[in-house]
Design an enzyme around this catalytic site. Structure first.
Site, PDB file in Angstrom:
ATOM      1  N   LYS A  22       0.830  -1.208   0.000  1.00 21.74           N
ATOM      2  CA  LYS A  22       0.000   0.000   0.000  1.00 21.74           C
ATOM      3  C   LYS A  22       0.863   1.256   0.000  1.00 21.74           C
ATOM      4  O   LYS A  22       0.608   2.212  -0.748  1.00 21.74           O
ATOM      5  CB  LYS A  22      -0.914   0.016   1.223  1.00 21.74           C
ATOM      6  CG  LYS A  22      -1.714   1.306   1.402  1.00 21.74           C
ATOM      7  CD  LYS A  22      -2.546   1.269   2.658  1.00 21.74           C
ATOM      8  CE  LYS A  22      -1.747   1.578   3.906  1.00 21.74           C
ATOM      9  NZ  LYS A  22      -1.535   3.048   4.102  1.00 21.74           N
ATOM     10  N   ASN A  23       1.887   1.274   0.833  1.00 21.20           N
ATOM     11  CA  ASN A  23       2.726   2.462   0.968  1.00 21.20           C
ATOM     12  C   ASN A  23       3.600   2.707  -0.255  1.00 21.20           C
ATOM     13  O   ASN A  23       4.242   3.749  -0.360  1.00 21.20           O
ATOM     14  CB  ASN A  23       3.606   2.340   2.214  1.00 21.20           C
ATOM     15  CG  ASN A  23       2.800   2.415   3.492  1.00 21.20           C
ATOM     16  OD1 ASN A  23       1.665   2.902   3.495  1.00 21.20           O
ATOM     17  ND2 ASN A  23       3.359   1.926   4.574  1.00 21.20           N
ATOM     18  N   ARG A  92      -5.575   8.275   4.492  1.00 15.81           N
ATOM     19  CA  ARG A  92      -4.717   8.991   5.425  1.00 15.81           C
ATOM     20  C   ARG A  92      -3.687   9.863   4.711  1.00 15.81           C
ATOM     21  O   ARG A  92      -3.274  10.891   5.242  1.00 15.81           O
ATOM     22  CB  ARG A  92      -3.985   7.977   6.332  1.00 15.81           C
ATOM     23  CG  ARG A  92      -3.071   8.624   7.384  1.00 15.81           C
ATOM     24  CD  ARG A  92      -3.825   9.565   8.298  1.00 15.81           C
ATOM     25  NE  ARG A  92      -2.942  10.228   9.249  1.00 15.81           N
ATOM     26  CZ  ARG A  92      -3.329  11.108  10.149  1.00 15.81           C
ATOM     27  NH1 ARG A  92      -4.575  11.463  10.210  1.00 15.81           N
ATOM     28  NH2 ARG A  92      -2.473  11.647  10.989  1.00 15.81           N
ATOM     29  N   CYS A 116      -6.203   7.268   9.823  1.00 18.98           N
ATOM     30  CA  CYS A 116      -5.964   6.827  11.197  1.00 18.98           C
ATOM     31  C   CYS A 116      -5.605   7.997  12.099  1.00 18.98           C
ATOM     32  O   CYS A 116      -4.854   8.888  11.715  1.00 18.98           O
ATOM     33  CB  CYS A 116      -4.823   5.795  11.247  1.00 18.98           C
ATOM     34  SG  CYS A 116      -5.205   4.254  10.415  1.00 18.98           S
ATOM     35  N   ARG A 121      -0.061  14.798  12.109  1.00 20.83           N
ATOM     36  CA  ARG A 121       0.916  14.556  11.049  1.00 20.83           C
ATOM     37  C   ARG A 121       1.050  15.865  10.273  1.00 20.83           C
ATOM     38  O   ARG A 121       0.480  16.027   9.198  1.00 20.83           O
ATOM     39  CB  ARG A 121       0.454  13.440  10.115  1.00 20.83           C
ATOM     40  CG  ARG A 121       0.462  12.058  10.741  1.00 20.83           C
ATOM     41  CD  ARG A 121       0.207  11.013   9.671  1.00 20.83           C
ATOM     42  NE  ARG A 121       0.151   9.684  10.228  1.00 20.83           N
ATOM     43  CZ  ARG A 121       0.033   8.571   9.500  1.00 20.83           C
ATOM     44  NH1 ARG A 121      -0.048   8.644   8.196  1.00 20.83           N
ATOM     45  NH2 ARG A 121      -0.010   7.382  10.067  1.00 20.83           N
ATOM     46  N   PRO A 122       1.767  16.840  10.843  1.00 21.52           N
ATOM     47  CA  PRO A 122       1.808  18.155  10.202  1.00 21.52           C
ATOM     48  C   PRO A 122       2.430  18.073   8.822  1.00 21.52           C
ATOM     49  O   PRO A 122       3.367  17.318   8.587  1.00 21.52           O
ATOM     50  CB  PRO A 122       2.678  18.980  11.160  1.00 21.52           C
ATOM     51  CG  PRO A 122       3.498  17.971  11.903  1.00 21.52           C
ATOM     52  CD  PRO A 122       2.631  16.758  12.019  1.00 21.52           C
ATOM     53  N   ILE A 123       1.893  18.900   7.911  1.00 25.96           N
ATOM     54  CA  ILE A 123       2.426  18.903   6.556  1.00 25.96           C
ATOM     55  C   ILE A 123       3.351  20.099   6.340  1.00 25.96           C
ATOM     56  O   ILE A 123       3.710  20.396   5.205  1.00 25.96           O
ATOM     57  CB  ILE A 123       1.293  18.888   5.516  1.00 25.96           C
ATOM     58  CG1 ILE A 123       0.435  20.153   5.614  1.00 25.96           C
ATOM     59  CG2 ILE A 123       0.445  17.642   5.674  1.00 25.96           C
ATOM     60  CD1 ILE A 123      -0.582  20.269   4.489  1.00 25.96           C
ATOM     61  N   ASP A 124       3.752  20.746   7.422  1.00 32.71           N
ATOM     62  CA  ASP A 124       4.642  21.907   7.295  1.00 32.71           C
ATOM     63  C   ASP A 124       5.920  21.545   6.552  1.00 32.71           C
ATOM     64  O   ASP A 124       6.433  22.338   5.760  1.00 32.71           O
ATOM     65  CB  ASP A 124       4.994  22.463   8.683  1.00 32.71           C
ATOM     66  CG  ASP A 124       3.809  23.116   9.361  1.00 32.71           C
ATOM     67  OD1 ASP A 124       2.771  23.270   8.692  1.00 32.71           O
ATOM     68  OD2 ASP A 124       3.904  23.452  10.549  1.00 32.71           O
ATOM     69  N   ASP A 306       5.357   0.972  11.937  1.00 34.17           N
ATOM     70  CA  ASP A 306       4.197   0.181  11.510  1.00 34.17           C
ATOM     71  C   ASP A 306       4.210  -1.235  12.081  1.00 34.17           C
ATOM     72  O   ASP A 306       3.186  -1.923  12.049  1.00 34.17           O
ATOM     73  CB  ASP A 306       4.145   0.100   9.982  1.00 34.17           C
ATOM     74  CG  ASP A 306       3.563   1.354   9.358  1.00 34.17           C
ATOM     75  OD1 ASP A 306       3.034   2.206  10.103  1.00 34.17           O
ATOM     76  OD2 ASP A 306       3.640   1.501   8.131  1.00 34.17           O
ATOM     77  N   ILE A 328       8.193   7.764  16.563  1.00 35.97           N
ATOM     78  CA  ILE A 328       7.719   8.341  15.309  1.00 35.97           C
ATOM     79  C   ILE A 328       6.405   9.091  15.492  1.00 35.97           C
ATOM     80  O   ILE A 328       6.294  10.265  15.157  1.00 35.97           O
ATOM     81  CB  ILE A 328       7.567   7.256  14.221  1.00 35.97           C
ATOM     82  CG1 ILE A 328       8.881   6.475  14.064  1.00 35.97           C
ATOM     83  CG2 ILE A 328       7.157   7.890  12.895  1.00 35.97           C
ATOM     84  CD1 ILE A 328      10.065   7.306  13.642  1.00 35.97           C
ATOM     85  N   ARG A 398      -7.948  -1.027   5.112  1.00 36.36           N
ATOM     86  CA  ARG A 398      -7.136  -0.021   4.427  1.00 36.36           C
ATOM     87  C   ARG A 398      -5.768  -0.567   4.033  1.00 36.36           C
ATOM     88  O   ARG A 398      -5.143  -0.054   3.107  1.00 36.36           O
ATOM     89  CB  ARG A 398      -6.950   1.219   5.318  1.00 36.36           C
ATOM     90  CG  ARG A 398      -8.182   2.098   5.466  1.00 36.36           C
ATOM     91  CD  ARG A 398      -7.870   3.358   6.262  1.00 36.36           C
ATOM     92  NE  ARG A 398      -6.602   3.925   5.831  1.00 36.36           N
ATOM     93  CZ  ARG A 398      -5.536   4.061   6.620  1.00 36.36           C
ATOM     94  NH1 ARG A 398      -5.582   3.639   7.876  1.00 36.36           N
ATOM     95  NH2 ARG A 398      -4.421   4.583   6.153  1.00 36.36           N
TER      96      ARG A 398
END
Length: 407
Positions: A22-23, A92, A116, A121-124, A306, A328, A398
């Site tokens: 998936k990833n 996600r 999830c 999970r900042p996107i900065d 994970d 993490i 998922r």
């Protein structure tokens, strides 16, 4: 409402062929947006996140077709650069489309991601990297508007943390950008390499993937191609864990040892015997697992976050005391309450979780809280006495293709 019903206490034995990762599939599907013509992806798992990615591509104007484990994406005339909130919330990691849409159209409108609840999970980091390539962002009402007035341009970028998503977004934005991009402190996960292999197959110039520095020389265009998605290493770890916790034996077909060497070393510490062969792995579990003194999640090549919940389930049935340190995500112990309900002795303090041997796990009714936590609950149910019922298994779907009937 669907649920998993598990009658525990039976050793797992057999052979499993792993579906695609998936990833790996999600960023490669985003990358297909950058390619002219038709892209054919083989070994693409039938997962809800994959379906959600295809919905996004179709909304943007791509033609998508799913046939068993093959996804075809054809780019002709894109009709949109905006991803509605309803589609964003289906998965996600839809922010991975940001770099691809910007690279293809020069503008993009998205909302913040869903999926999830593992803490922020900042996107900065994504935005800061893309700003250095010429992107400009405006945030209002939960909407992110992005524009590149004169086209993306290569830059020297240093990530403060080797974040997988930010690394992928820079790669996707850079392949069609002007001049050279040099990305320092890049993520090194195998899925990063798989994305790079795909982009090279389509005509991109990328060097250094799998190392700390990735160099991308922008090209004028990419051409769609046929590509086979790498096996799902996290699903492989999950099924190895399922055999280990039940005292069984398993053969993973289509799986190479190299991408999960960091996990195999820990499995051997528990007393499992690992026998690698070309294109397959065998595991033989002992009658009772041994505890592992310390497991610390880290960026690749460290122990993957994970796999943390999977190993916590395994070691709940091991002799001795095991200690976990989650480095993490802030909120990745949400599965602990379910384990405690099943009789596991766990003490959590901040990033640390201490797991002590339980005489016997007991089946009960529990609720999946996230993808990997839900899978770990299934493992605990396999080892428990009596029946376990797991609710809200949409989280599990998922990342695992029909876990209950995996061939």
């Amino acid at each position: 409402m669907q649920k998993l019903v598990i009658d525990g206490g039976v050793p797992l034995e057999g052979k499993i062929f792993l579906h695609g990762a998936k990833n790996s599939a999600l960023p490669i599907l985003a990358a297909a947006l950058l390619c002219d013509g038709k892209t054919v992806l083989e070994n693409c798992a039938r997962l809800t996140d994959v379906f959600a990615a295809c919905h996004i591509l179709a909304h943007l104007g791509c033609h998508c077709m799913i046939q068993e484990h093959m996804v075809t994406v054809e780019v002709k005339n894109l009709r949109s650069d905006s991803i509605p909130e309803a589609l964003m919330q289906e998965m996600r990691s839809p922010v991975i489309f940001l770099g691809a849409v910007l690279g293809r159209t020069g503008s993009c409108q998205i909302s913040y991601p869903g999926g999830c609840e593992l803490g922020p999970r900042p996107i900065d980091m994504h935005l800061d990297a893309l700003r250095q390539m010429g992107a400009r962002f405006t945030i209002h009402g939960g909407q992110l508007d992005c524009v590149v007035s004169e086209g993306l341009c290569g830059a020297k970028i240093h990530l403060p943390f080797p974040l997988v998503g930010a690394t992928e977004n820079v790669m996707l934005a850079a392949v069609l950008a002007k001049r050279r991009t040099v990305l320092h402190n890049a993520a090194r996960e195998p899925e990063i390499c798989d994305l790079a292999y795909f982009l090279r197959t389509c005509g991109a110039k990328i060097f250094g993937d799998g190392e700390g520095m990735i160099v991308i020389d922008g090209v004028e265009k990419l051409q769609g191609a046929a590509y086979r998605i790498m096996p799902n290493r996290i699903a492989g770890i999950t099924y190895l864990g399922a055999a280990a916790i039940t005292g069984g034996t398993i053969c993973l077909r289509g799986m190479d040892a190299q991408p999960i060497e960091n996990v195999l070393l820990v499995l051997e510490q528990t007393g499992c015997w690992i026998y690698p062969e070309p294109d397959r792995l065998h595991l033989l579990a002992p009658r009772r697992l041994r505890a592992v003194p310390m497991i610390q999640t880290m960026s690749h090549p460290g122990f993957p976050t994970d796999a943390q919940a999977i190993f916590m389930a395994m070691l709940s049935a091991a002799d001795g005391v095991s200690v976990f340190e989650e480095n993490i995500f802030e909120n990745r112990y949400r599965h602990v309450d379910a384990f405690v309900k099943m009789g596991v002795k766990i003490h959590v303090s901040g990033k640390i979780a201490v797991v002590t041997r339980t005489r016997a796990l007991s089946g009960t009714s529990i609720t999946a809280t996230d993808l990997r936590g839900g899978a770990a609950m299934a493992l605990a149910g396999l080892a428990a006495q009596g029946r376990t019922e797991i609710h809200q298994i949409s989280h599990i779907d998922r990342g695992y293709e029909t876990m209950e009937t995996v061939p």
